[in-house]
Design a protein around this motif. Structure first.
Motif, PDB file in Angstrom:
ATOM      1  N   GLN A 130     -42.692  58.511 -22.734  1.00  0.00           N
ATOM      2  CA  GLN A 130     -43.116  59.781 -23.322  1.00  0.00           C
ATOM      3  C   GLN A 130     -42.463  59.993 -24.683  1.00  0.00           C
ATOM      4  O   GLN A 130     -43.121  60.393 -25.642  1.00  0.00           O
ATOM      5  N   TRP A 131     -41.161  59.724 -24.769  1.00  0.00           N
ATOM      6  CA  TRP A 131     -40.447  59.874 -26.044  1.00  0.00           C
ATOM      7  C   TRP A 131     -41.014  58.927 -27.096  1.00  0.00           C
ATOM      8  O   TRP A 131     -41.292  59.320 -28.225  1.00  0.00           O
ATOM      9  N   PHE A 132     -41.188  57.651 -26.739  1.00  0.00           N
ATOM     10  CA  PHE A 132     -41.682  56.632 -27.666  1.00  0.00           C
ATOM     11  C   PHE A 132     -43.075  56.988 -28.166  1.00  0.00           C
ATOM     12  O   PHE A 132     -43.363  56.902 -29.360  1.00  0.00           O
ATOM     13  N   ASN A 133     -43.947  57.396 -27.252  1.00  0.00           N
ATOM     14  CA  ASN A 133     -45.321  57.730 -27.630  1.00  0.00           C
ATOM     15  C   ASN A 133     -45.374  58.954 -28.540  1.00  0.00           C
ATOM     16  O   ASN A 133     -46.180  59.002 -29.471  1.00  0.00           O
ATOM     17  N   ARG A 134     -44.521  59.944 -28.286  1.00  0.00           N
ATOM     18  CA  ARG A 134     -44.485  61.104 -29.184  1.00  0.00           C
ATOM     19  C   ARG A 134     -43.963  60.718 -30.566  1.00  0.00           C
ATOM     20  O   ARG A 134     -44.502  61.141 -31.583  1.00  0.00           O
ATOM     21  N   LYS A 135     -42.907  59.921 -30.595  1.00  0.00           N
ATOM     22  CA  LYS A 135     -42.290  59.536 -31.864  1.00  0.00           C
ATOM     23  C   LYS A 135     -43.241  58.728 -32.737  1.00  0.00           C
ATOM     24  O   LYS A 135     -43.319  58.932 -33.944  1.00  0.00           O
ATOM     25  N   TYR A 136     -43.981  57.793 -32.138  1.00  0.00           N
ATOM     26  CA  TYR A 136     -44.855  56.900 -32.905  1.00  0.00           C
ATOM     27  C   TYR A 136     -46.331  57.267 -32.787  1.00  0.00           C
ATOM     28  O   TYR A 136     -47.194  56.477 -33.167  1.00  0.00           O
ATOM     29  N   ASN A 137     -46.601  58.463 -32.261  1.00  0.00           N
ATOM     30  CA  ASN A 137     -47.969  58.976 -32.153  1.00  0.00           C
ATOM     31  C   ASN A 137     -48.887  57.973 -31.450  1.00  0.00           C
ATOM     32  O   ASN A 137     -49.937  57.600 -31.963  1.00  0.00           O
ATOM     33  N   ARG A 138     -48.447  57.527 -30.287  1.00  0.00           N
ATOM     34  CA  ARG A 138     -49.193  56.545 -29.498  1.00  0.00           C
ATOM     35  C   ARG A 138     -49.516  57.113 -28.132  1.00  0.00           C
ATOM     36  O   ARG A 138     -49.006  58.161 -27.745  1.00  0.00           O
ATOM     37  N   THR A 139     -50.323  56.372 -27.374  1.00  0.00           N
ATOM     38  CA  THR A 139     -50.596  56.702 -25.979  1.00  0.00           C
ATOM     39  C   THR A 139     -50.554  55.417 -25.167  1.00  0.00           C
ATOM     40  O   THR A 139     -50.664  54.321 -25.713  1.00  0.00           O
ATOM     41  N   GLY A 140     -50.377  55.552 -23.865  1.00  0.00           N
ATOM     42  CA  GLY A 140     -50.431  54.392 -22.982  1.00  0.00           C
ATOM     43  C   GLY A 140     -49.070  53.822 -22.648  1.00  0.00           C
ATOM     44  O   GLY A 140     -48.033  54.413 -22.911  1.00  0.00           O
ATOM     45  N   HIS A 141     -49.090  52.627 -22.072  1.00  0.00           N
ATOM     46  CA  HIS A 141     -47.882  51.957 -21.604  1.00  0.00           C
ATOM     47  C   HIS A 141     -47.091  51.373 -22.766  1.00  0.00           C
ATOM     48  O   HIS A 141     -47.654  50.850 -23.718  1.00  0.00           O
ATOM     49  N   VAL A 142     -45.768  51.438 -22.660  1.00  0.00           N
ATOM     50  CA  VAL A 142     -44.894  50.795 -23.638  1.00  0.00           C
ATOM     51  C   VAL A 142     -44.566  49.386 -23.164  1.00  0.00           C
ATOM     52  O   VAL A 142     -44.573  48.440 -23.932  1.00  0.00           O
ATOM     53  N   PHE A 143     -44.302  49.252 -21.876  1.00  0.00           N
ATOM     54  CA  PHE A 143     -43.944  47.960 -21.296  1.00  0.00           C
ATOM     55  C   PHE A 143     -45.162  47.353 -20.617  1.00  0.00           C
ATOM     56  O   PHE A 143     -45.967  48.057 -20.020  1.00  0.00           O
ATOM     57  N   GLN A 144     -45.284  46.045 -20.678  1.00  0.00           N
ATOM     58  CA  GLN A 144     -46.441  45.359 -20.120  1.00  0.00           C
ATOM     59  C   GLN A 144     -46.409  45.296 -18.598  1.00  0.00           C
ATOM     60  O   GLN A 144     -47.420  45.373 -17.954  1.00  0.00           O
ATOM     61  N   GLN A 145     -45.225  45.125 -18.024  1.00  0.00           N
ATOM     62  CA  GLN A 145     -45.123  44.956 -16.580  1.00  0.00           C
ATOM     63  C   GLN A 145     -44.126  45.947 -16.006  1.00  0.00           C
ATOM     64  O   GLN A 145     -43.331  46.537 -16.720  1.00  0.00           O
ATOM     65  N   ARG A 146     -44.149  46.066 -14.700  1.00  0.00           N
ATOM     66  CA  ARG A 146     -43.195  46.926 -14.012  1.00  0.00           C
ATOM     67  C   ARG A 146     -41.813  46.298 -14.053  1.00  0.00           C
ATOM     68  O   ARG A 146     -41.664  45.093 -14.187  1.00  0.00           O
ATOM     69  N   TYR A 147     -40.808  47.141 -13.893  1.00  0.00           N
ATOM     70  CA  TYR A 147     -39.431  46.668 -13.783  1.00  0.00           C
ATOM     71  C   TYR A 147     -39.294  45.854 -12.505  1.00  0.00           C
ATOM     72  O   TYR A 147     -39.825  46.220 -11.464  1.00  0.00           O
ATOM     73  N   LYS A 148     -38.609  44.738 -12.589  1.00  0.00           N
ATOM     74  CA  LYS A 148     -38.438  43.878 -11.426  1.00  0.00           C
ATOM     75  C   LYS A 148     -36.958  43.575 -11.249  1.00  0.00           C
ATOM     76  O   LYS A 148     -36.325  43.003 -12.131  1.00  0.00           O
ATOM     77  N   ALA A 149     -36.400  43.976 -10.134  1.00  0.00           N
ATOM     78  CA  ALA A 149     -34.996  43.734  -9.839  1.00  0.00           C
ATOM     79  C   ALA A 149     -34.884  42.632  -8.796  1.00  0.00           C
ATOM     80  O   ALA A 149     -35.589  42.643  -7.792  1.00  0.00           O
ATOM     81  N   LEU A 150     -34.013  41.681  -9.053  1.00  0.00           N
ATOM     82  CA  LEU A 150     -33.755  40.607  -8.103  1.00  0.00           C
ATOM     83  C   LEU A 150     -32.295  40.660  -7.684  1.00  0.00           C
ATOM     84  O   LEU A 150     -31.412  40.905  -8.505  1.00  0.00           O
ATOM     85  N   LEU A 151     -32.052  40.411  -6.417  1.00  0.00           N
ATOM     86  CA  LEU A 151     -30.697  40.400  -5.899  1.00  0.00           C
ATOM     87  C   LEU A 151     -30.016  39.094  -6.281  1.00  0.00           C
ATOM     88  O   LEU A 151     -30.559  38.009  -6.073  1.00  0.00           O
ATOM     89  N   CYS A 152     -28.852  39.202  -6.864  1.00  0.00           N
ATOM     90  CA  CYS A 152     -28.064  38.027  -7.243  1.00  0.00           C
ATOM     91  C   CYS A 152     -26.945  37.886  -6.223  1.00  0.00           C
ATOM     92  O   CYS A 152     -25.871  38.459  -6.373  1.00  0.00           O
ATOM     93  N   ASP A 153     -27.205  37.128  -5.157  1.00  0.00           N
ATOM     94  CA  ASP A 153     -26.234  37.034  -4.068  1.00  0.00           C
ATOM     95  C   ASP A 153     -25.539  35.677  -3.984  1.00  0.00           C
ATOM     96  O   ASP A 153     -24.734  35.454  -3.097  1.00  0.00           O
TER      97      ASP A 153
END
Length: 61
Positions: free
Chosen positions: A10-33
């Motif tokens: 929301q902040w990025f789109n307001r600042k640069y007068n854009r709409t839509g997704h900023v990131f191409q994919q969802r955040y993905k967390a992997l366990l490092c065990d």
């Protein structure tokens, strides 16, 4: 993490007068065990700027 992405988008789109997704994919967390996997991740993160020709290396202070 989803809330952080929503607020940032929301902040990025307001600042640069854009709409839509900023990131191409969802955040993905992997366990490092595993210790060996941790070492691989550290090496990847450390060498990524060099492989991408973004920087000669990391400068530590």
């Amino acid at each position: 993490m989803q809330r952080i992405q929503q607020v940032y988008t929301q902040w990025f789109n307001r600042k640069y007068n854009r709409t839509g997704h900023v990131f191409q994919q969802r955040y993905k967390a992997l366990l490092c065990d595993k210790y060996n996997y941790l070492l691989q991740l550290i090496g990847y993160i450390h060498n990524n700027p060099v492989k991408g020709n973004l920087k000669d290396g990391i400068e530590y202070k």
